[in-house]
Design a protein around this motif. Structure first.
Motif, mmCIF file in Angstrom:
data_model
loop_
_atom_site.group_PDB
_atom_site.id
_atom_site.type_symbol
_atom_site.label_atom_id
_atom_site.label_comp_id
_atom_site.label_asym_id
_atom_site.label_seq_id
_atom_site.Cartn_x
_atom_site.Cartn_y
_atom_site.Cartn_z
ATOM 1 N N THR A 208 19.897 -34.430 9.250
ATOM 2 C CA THR A 208 20.025 -33.008 8.946
ATOM 3 C C THR A 208 21.223 -32.400 9.672
ATOM 4 O O THR A 208 21.809 -33.015 10.571
ATOM 5 C CB THR A 208 18.751 -32.253 9.349
ATOM 6 O OG1 THR A 208 18.552 -32.401 10.766
ATOM 7 C CG2 THR A 208 17.533 -32.813 8.615
ATOM 8 N N GLU A 209 21.570 -31.190 9.271
ATOM 9 C CA GLU A 209 22.724 -30.516 9.859
ATOM 10 C C GLU A 209 22.559 -30.288 11.358
ATOM 11 O O GLU A 209 23.558 -30.201 12.082
ATOM 12 C CB GLU A 209 22.973 -29.183 9.141
ATOM 13 C CG GLU A 209 23.486 -29.363 7.715
ATOM 14 C CD GLU A 209 23.683 -28.049 6.990
ATOM 15 O OE1 GLU A 209 23.176 -27.017 7.495
ATOM 16 O OE2 GLU A 209 24.344 -28.044 5.936
ATOM 17 N N ASP A 210 21.321 -30.189 11.830
ATOM 18 C CA ASP A 210 21.095 -30.000 13.263
ATOM 19 C C ASP A 210 20.982 -31.332 14.019
ATOM 20 O O ASP A 210 20.648 -31.357 15.208
ATOM 21 C CB ASP A 210 19.851 -29.145 13.521
ATOM 22 C CG ASP A 210 18.580 -29.737 12.937
ATOM 23 O OD1 ASP A 210 18.625 -30.886 12.462
ATOM 24 O OD2 ASP A 210 17.545 -29.044 12.937
ATOM 25 N N GLY A 211 21.265 -32.441 13.321
ATOM 26 C CA GLY A 211 21.327 -33.744 13.971
ATOM 27 C C GLY A 211 20.038 -34.528 14.007
ATOM 28 O O GLY A 211 20.011 -35.657 14.520
ATOM 29 N N HIS A 212 18.963 -33.997 13.463
ATOM 30 C CA HIS A 212 17.703 -34.733 13.459
ATOM 31 C C HIS A 212 17.755 -35.874 12.439
ATOM 32 O O HIS A 212 18.327 -35.743 11.352
ATOM 33 C CB HIS A 212 16.531 -33.803 13.129
ATOM 34 C CG HIS A 212 16.123 -32.935 14.273
ATOM 35 N ND1 HIS A 212 16.745 -31.739 14.545
ATOM 36 C CD2 HIS A 212 15.175 -33.097 15.229
ATOM 37 C CE1 HIS A 212 16.175 -31.191 15.618
ATOM 38 N NE2 HIS A 212 15.240 -31.990 16.053
ATOM 39 N N ILE A 213 17.136 -36.998 12.807
ATOM 40 C CA ILE A 213 17.082 -38.173 11.945
ATOM 41 C C ILE A 213 15.650 -38.384 11.490
ATOM 42 O O ILE A 213 14.723 -38.437 12.302
ATOM 43 C CB ILE A 213 17.588 -39.430 12.686
ATOM 44 C CG1 ILE A 213 19.044 -39.237 13.098
ATOM 45 C CG2 ILE A 213 17.444 -40.669 11.802
ATOM 46 C CD1 ILE A 213 19.591 -40.362 13.954
ATOM 47 N N HIS A 214 15.463 -38.485 10.178
ATOM 48 C CA HIS A 214 14.143 -38.720 9.596
ATOM 49 C C HIS A 214 14.189 -40.048 8.845
ATOM 50 O O HIS A 214 15.011 -40.244 7.952
ATOM 51 C CB HIS A 214 13.759 -37.603 8.620
ATOM 52 C CG HIS A 214 13.746 -36.243 9.223
ATOM 53 N ND1 HIS A 214 12.632 -35.699 9.832
ATOM 54 C CD2 HIS A 214 14.725 -35.297 9.311
ATOM 55 C CE1 HIS A 214 12.912 -34.495 10.258
ATOM 56 N NE2 HIS A 214 14.178 -34.230 9.965
ATOM 57 N N TYR A 215 13.271 -40.943 9.200
ATOM 58 C CA TYR A 215 13.159 -42.228 8.503
ATOM 59 C C TYR A 215 11.899 -42.195 7.650
ATOM 60 O O TYR A 215 10.800 -41.889 8.147
ATOM 61 C CB TYR A 215 13.086 -43.374 9.498
ATOM 62 C CG TYR A 215 12.840 -44.703 8.843
ATOM 63 C CD1 TYR A 215 13.902 -45.438 8.304
ATOM 64 C CD2 TYR A 215 11.568 -45.236 8.739
ATOM 65 C CE1 TYR A 215 13.684 -46.656 7.685
ATOM 66 C CE2 TYR A 215 11.337 -46.457 8.122
ATOM 67 C CZ TYR A 215 12.410 -47.158 7.594
ATOM 68 O OH TYR A 215 12.192 -48.360 6.978
ATOM 69 N N GLU A 216 12.052 -42.493 6.360
ATOM 70 C CA GLU A 216 10.936 -42.453 5.445
ATOM 71 C C GLU A 216 10.797 -43.796 4.750
ATOM 72 O O GLU A 216 11.786 -44.385 4.302
ATOM 73 C CB GLU A 216 11.126 -41.350 4.387
ATOM 74 C CG GLU A 216 11.284 -39.952 4.954
ATOM 75 C CD GLU A 216 9.988 -39.379 5.520
ATOM 76 O OE1 GLU A 216 8.926 -39.962 5.234
ATOM 77 O OE2 GLU A 216 10.052 -38.368 6.236
ATOM 78 N N ASN A 217 9.570 -44.265 4.640
ATOM 79 C CA ASN A 217 9.273 -45.520 3.969
ATOM 80 C C ASN A 217 8.365 -45.233 2.791
ATOM 81 O O ASN A 217 7.362 -44.535 2.923
ATOM 82 C CB ASN A 217 8.592 -46.495 4.932
ATOM 83 C CG ASN A 217 8.430 -47.875 4.337
ATOM 84 O OD1 ASN A 217 9.173 -48.260 3.432
ATOM 85 N ND2 ASN A 217 7.477 -48.629 4.834
ATOM 86 N N PHE A 218 8.696 -45.771 1.624
ATOM 87 C CA PHE A 218 7.931 -45.516 0.405
ATOM 88 C C PHE A 218 7.474 -46.855 -0.163
ATOM 89 O O PHE A 218 8.106 -47.422 -1.062
ATOM 90 C CB PHE A 218 8.759 -44.748 -0.611
ATOM 91 C CG PHE A 218 9.320 -43.472 -0.064
ATOM 92 C CD1 PHE A 218 8.576 -42.310 -0.086
ATOM 93 C CD2 PHE A 218 10.579 -43.433 0.518
ATOM 94 C CE1 PHE A 218 9.062 -41.119 0.439
ATOM 95 C CE2 PHE A 218 11.077 -42.250 1.038
ATOM 96 C CZ PHE A 218 10.316 -41.095 1.008
ATOM 97 N N PRO A 219 6.401 -47.424 0.378
ATOM 98 C CA PRO A 219 5.982 -48.777 -0.027
ATOM 99 C C PRO A 219 5.454 -48.792 -1.452
ATOM 100 O O PRO A 219 4.960 -47.791 -1.963
ATOM 101 C CB PRO A 219 4.864 -49.113 0.971
ATOM 102 C CG PRO A 219 4.317 -47.775 1.382
ATOM 103 C CD PRO A 219 5.493 -46.830 1.370
ATOM 104 N N GLY A 220 5.572 -49.974 -2.046
ATOM 105 C CA GLY A 220 5.006 -50.142 -3.383
ATOM 106 C C GLY A 220 3.505 -50.273 -3.329
ATOM 107 O O GLY A 220 2.896 -50.373 -2.270
ATOM 108 N N ASP A 221 2.895 -50.263 -4.508
ATOM 109 C CA ASP A 221 1.447 -50.386 -4.586
ATOM 110 C C ASP A 221 0.993 -51.772 -4.154
ATOM 111 O O ASP A 221 1.691 -52.745 -4.379
ATOM 112 C CB ASP A 221 0.988 -50.117 -6.019
ATOM 113 C CG ASP A 221 1.282 -48.675 -6.433
ATOM 114 O OD1 ASP A 221 1.341 -47.805 -5.533
ATOM 115 O OD2 ASP A 221 1.475 -48.449 -7.639
#
Length: 334
Positions: free
Chosen positions: A321-334
């Protein structure tokens, strides 16, 4: 006062997105054989293919020949390419190669999914902003932007069998949001067909990984920290047999009167997209999907992008994000 960032690339064919990924030295056991690498300049981007097993100069030259083939096929700026021919034959069907047809169909599918937020008919607008030129010294007038926007409509691109037609002279195709991913996939498939099981394909930072290191360990890939000196990593990832594609506002941009203008354009406003993000990195089995999704997710912003990616199994994403935060997202399959 207007200035370009130090990393700005002077030439830029069909607005191919640059992702800043760095291949880092790992901490595992050394390779059993020396890797073989070759570098070329295509799509106005330095590309490098490195093979860690069963590599040869002849094989790497064939990879570069493949890159040249796709540049001559898909660039809207090379006279005689499929895309150039379609863009200069409005109102008439043009026969194109199967690869061009397949990529156009994929681009149109993402245009449908996004309701035009990513759109292969963006050529008139991207040419107006001209982020690929070091002579770009102005923000286009709103009247010019509105005129270019009036020609951005993927519904004006028609496909019939192996032929493509644009319904209006103002509609222009630019596959910059998806083409390098497609090409990376093709080079990976070519290497695999030759028995290669371990390779890195770097198309201007758009990294496609074939297999793992010969010792079985993962490759360590660094994601560039936005607006930091080149090679400064926001984070590193251990990856094998996957594509990593980033889109961000820190690679191709200029500043004027305290405002930053970057190359990821909104098809709603005609101006650079503003979503609260500086970068999105998509990890996916298919690089063509990662290429399209990284651009789309950047435009959508973090919350809407997360909702979108829930529909895509086996996708991982990193948002900065613009404020430098890092978000890691995982979207596993069924």
């Amino acid at each position: 006062m207007m200035k370009f960032n130090n990393n700005f690339i002077k030439k830029y064919v069909s607005l191919f997105l640059i992702l800043s990924l760095t291949v880092l030295a790992g901490c595992s056991a050394p390779f059993r054989q020396e890797p073989v690498s070759q570098t070329g300049f295509y799509f106005d981007t330095v590309i490098t293919v490195t093979v860690y097993d069963h590599g040869s100069e002849e094989l790497l030259t064939q990879c570069m020949d493949l890159a040249a083939h796709y540049e001559n096929l898909l660039s809207p700026y090379i006279e005689g390419s499929d895309i150039w021919n379609v863009n200069h034959s409005a109102g008439a069907f043009v026969t194109v190669e199967e690869d061009t047809l397949n990529l156009l169909k994929t681009a149109l599918s993402y245009a449908e999914i996004s309701d035009g937020l990513v759109d292969p008919s963006i050529g008139s607008l991207s040419a107006l902003w001209n982020f690929g030129s070091d002579n770009q010294q102005f923000v286009p007038a709103k009247k010019q932007i509105d005129e270019a926007l009036s020609h951005v409509d993927y519904h004006g691109l028609e496909i019939r069998d192996d032929q493509v037609m644009l319904t209006s002279p103002g509609v222009q195709i630019d596959l910059g949001f998806i083409a390098k991913g497609f090409i990376g996939d093709r080079i990976k498939e070519f290497l695999a067909s030759k028995g290669v099981a371990s390779a890195l394909i770097n198309l201007g930072g758009n990294v496609v990984i074939l297999g793992a290191k010969p010792d079985g360990s993962s490759f360590r890939i660094g994601i560039q920290k936005p607006f930091a000196p080149a090679g400064t990593c926001a984070l590193t990832l251990d990856l094998s047999d996957i594509s990593a594609v980033s889109s961000g506002n820190y690679e191709r941009y200029f500043e004027k009167d305290g405002t930053l203008y970057h190359h990821i354009l909104s098809t709603e406003t005609g101006y650079p997209a503003s979503s609260g993000l500086t970068q999105v990195t998509i990890l996916s089995p298919s690089s063509v999907d990662g290429d399209a999704l990284s651009t789309l997710c950047y435009i959508l912003g973090y919350e809407k992008a997360v909702q979108l990616l829930k529909n895509y199994p086996d996708i991982q994403a990193v948002f900065i994000t613009e404020d430098g935060h890092i978000h890691y997202e995982n979207f596993p399959g069924d």
